[in-house]
Motif scaffolding. Structure first.
Motif, PDB file in Angstrom:
ATOM      1  N   LEU A  83      77.465   4.343  22.012  1.00  0.00           N
ATOM      2  CA  LEU A  83      77.293   3.102  22.766  1.00  0.00           C
ATOM      3  C   LEU A  83      75.820   3.058  23.367  1.00  0.00           C
ATOM      4  N   GLY A  84      74.965   4.011  22.843  1.00  0.00           N
ATOM      5  CA  GLY A  84      73.466   3.690  23.194  1.00  0.00           C
ATOM      6  C   GLY A  84      73.212   4.270  24.682  1.00  0.00           C
ATOM      7  N   ASN A  85      74.132   5.081  24.826  1.00  0.00           N
ATOM      8  CA  ASN A  85      73.675   5.893  26.317  1.00  0.00           C
ATOM      9  C   ASN A  85      72.845   6.981  26.233  1.00  0.00           C
ATOM     10  N   PHE A  86      71.982   7.332  27.042  1.00  0.00           N
ATOM     11  CA  PHE A  86      71.183   8.372  26.708  1.00  0.00           C
ATOM     12  C   PHE A  86      71.799   9.557  27.074  1.00  0.00           C
ATOM     13  N   THR A  87      71.634  10.528  26.252  1.00  0.00           N
ATOM     14  CA  THR A  87      72.263  11.928  26.440  1.00  0.00           C
ATOM     15  C   THR A  87      71.504  13.025  26.651  1.00  0.00           C
ATOM     16  N   GLY A  88      70.128  12.883  26.167  1.00  0.00           N
ATOM     17  CA  GLY A  88      69.343  13.840  26.308  1.00  0.00           C
ATOM     18  C   GLY A  88      68.097  13.922  25.379  1.00  0.00           C
ATOM     19  N   ILE A  89      67.368  14.901  25.083  1.00  0.00           N
ATOM     20  CA  ILE A  89      66.092  14.986  24.238  1.00  0.00           C
ATOM     21  C   ILE A  89      66.071  16.115  23.282  1.00  0.00           C
ATOM     22  N   VAL A  90      65.464  16.027  22.120  1.00  0.00           N
ATOM     23  CA  VAL A  90      65.249  17.128  21.447  1.00  0.00           C
ATOM     24  C   VAL A  90      63.842  17.336  21.270  1.00  0.00           C
ATOM     25  N   THR A  91      63.290  18.420  21.378  1.00  0.00           N
ATOM     26  CA  THR A  91      61.654  18.552  21.706  1.00  0.00           C
ATOM     27  C   THR A  91      61.123  18.728  20.312  1.00  0.00           C
ATOM     28  N   ARG A  92      59.800  18.433  20.006  1.00  0.00           N
ATOM     29  CA  ARG A  92      59.138  18.628  19.013  1.00  0.00           C
ATOM     30  C   ARG A  92      58.868  20.305  18.834  1.00  0.00           C
ATOM     31  N   LYS A  93      58.800  21.037  19.697  1.00  0.00           N
ATOM     32  CA  LYS A  93      58.791  22.389  19.783  1.00  0.00           C
ATOM     33  C   LYS A  93      60.019  22.883  19.068  1.00  0.00           C
ATOM     34  N   ASP A  94      61.176  22.611  19.370  1.00  0.00           N
ATOM     35  CA  ASP A  94      62.472  23.301  18.892  1.00  0.00           C
ATOM     36  C   ASP A  94      62.663  22.579  17.625  1.00  0.00           C
ATOM     37  N   ILE A  95      62.392  21.484  17.106  1.00  0.00           N
ATOM     38  CA  ILE A  95      62.499  21.269  15.643  1.00  0.00           C
ATOM     39  C   ILE A  95      61.534  21.980  14.840  1.00  0.00           C
ATOM     40  N   ILE A  96      60.162  22.252  15.244  1.00  0.00           N
ATOM     41  CA  ILE A  96      59.517  22.906  14.504  1.00  0.00           C
ATOM     42  C   ILE A  96      59.707  24.663  14.454  1.00  0.00           C
ATOM     43  N   ARG A  97      60.101  24.930  15.260  1.00  0.00           N
ATOM     44  CA  ARG A  97      60.758  26.450  15.527  1.00  0.00           C
ATOM     45  C   ARG A  97      61.860  26.599  14.577  1.00  0.00           C
ATOM     46  N   TYR A  98      62.823  25.386  14.469  1.00  0.00           N
ATOM     47  CA  TYR A  98      63.918  25.668  13.562  1.00  0.00           C
ATOM     48  C   TYR A  98      63.465  25.695  11.988  1.00  0.00           C
ATOM     49  N   PHE A  99      62.339  24.866  11.612  1.00  0.00           N
ATOM     50  CA  PHE A  99      62.073  24.740  10.375  1.00  0.00           C
ATOM     51  C   PHE A  99      61.193  26.004  10.057  1.00  0.00           C
ATOM     52  N   ALA A 100      60.351  26.760  11.103  1.00  0.00           N
ATOM     53  CA  ALA A 100      59.629  27.822  10.868  1.00  0.00           C
ATOM     54  C   ALA A 100      60.727  28.937  10.628  1.00  0.00           C
ATOM     55  N   ASP A 101      61.781  29.178  11.411  1.00  0.00           N
ATOM     56  CA  ASP A 101      62.805  30.274  11.189  1.00  0.00           C
ATOM     57  C   ASP A 101      63.358  30.117   9.854  1.00  0.00           C
TER      58      ASP A 101
END
Length: 149
Positions: free
Chosen positions: A117-135
């Motif tokens: 519905l377009g309601n804000f639920t939170g954020i995902v940080t760049r740090k977490d994304i980079i960590r995922y791909f590094a892992d």
């Protein structure tokens, strides 16, 4: 991978309402040491993200017109919705792939996440994304070495 694993929920994220004043916005950003912060409506819809640059550009634009210095008292009448300069932080849905998140993270410090519905639920940080791909890379390297040897 479901991005819900990386989601920092709304109740743990600092955000501004679009009807907050310029002064309230600056104070919240200063308090949290943020350079950008999500903006939502009172009913929870994601509106955009306001950055330090948005505040600065507004001051410069108004300062040029009036040639008068601004006091914080003057800024109590200006609303956050009045200084948003477009949505440089587009939101994504919770069903987005990690690869799509990586593309967004190249241009944003964080990625706002909304529901259907377009309601804000939170954020995902760049740090977490980079960590995922590094892992992922680290996990794949030993298998490659075994295949070579």
């Amino acid at each position: 991978m479901n991005i819900a694993y990386f989601l920092i929920p709304k109740n743990r994220v600092a955000y501004l309402y679009e009807d907050c004043t310029f002064r309230q916005g600056l104070e919240k950003m200063r308090h949290h040491s943020y350079t950008a912060i999500p903006v939502i409506s009172r009913d929870g819809q994601y509106i955009g993200t306001v950055s330090e640059g948005d505040f600065l550009w507004r001051l410069l634009a108004d300062g040029r017109e009036s040639q008068q210095p601004f006091s914080m008292k003057d800024m109590e009448h200006l609303k956050i919705r009045d200084i948003l300069r477009g949505n440089n932080y587009p939101s994504v849905r919770i069903t987005v792939s990690m690869e799509e998140l990586l593309t967004s993270a190249m241009n944003q410090n964080f990625i706002p996440v909304v529901d259907d519905l377009g309601n804000f639920t939170g954020i995902v940080t760049r740090k977490d994304i980079i960590r995922y791909f590094a892992d992922q890379k680290d996990a794949a390297e030993p298998q490659l070495l075994r295949k070579i040897v």
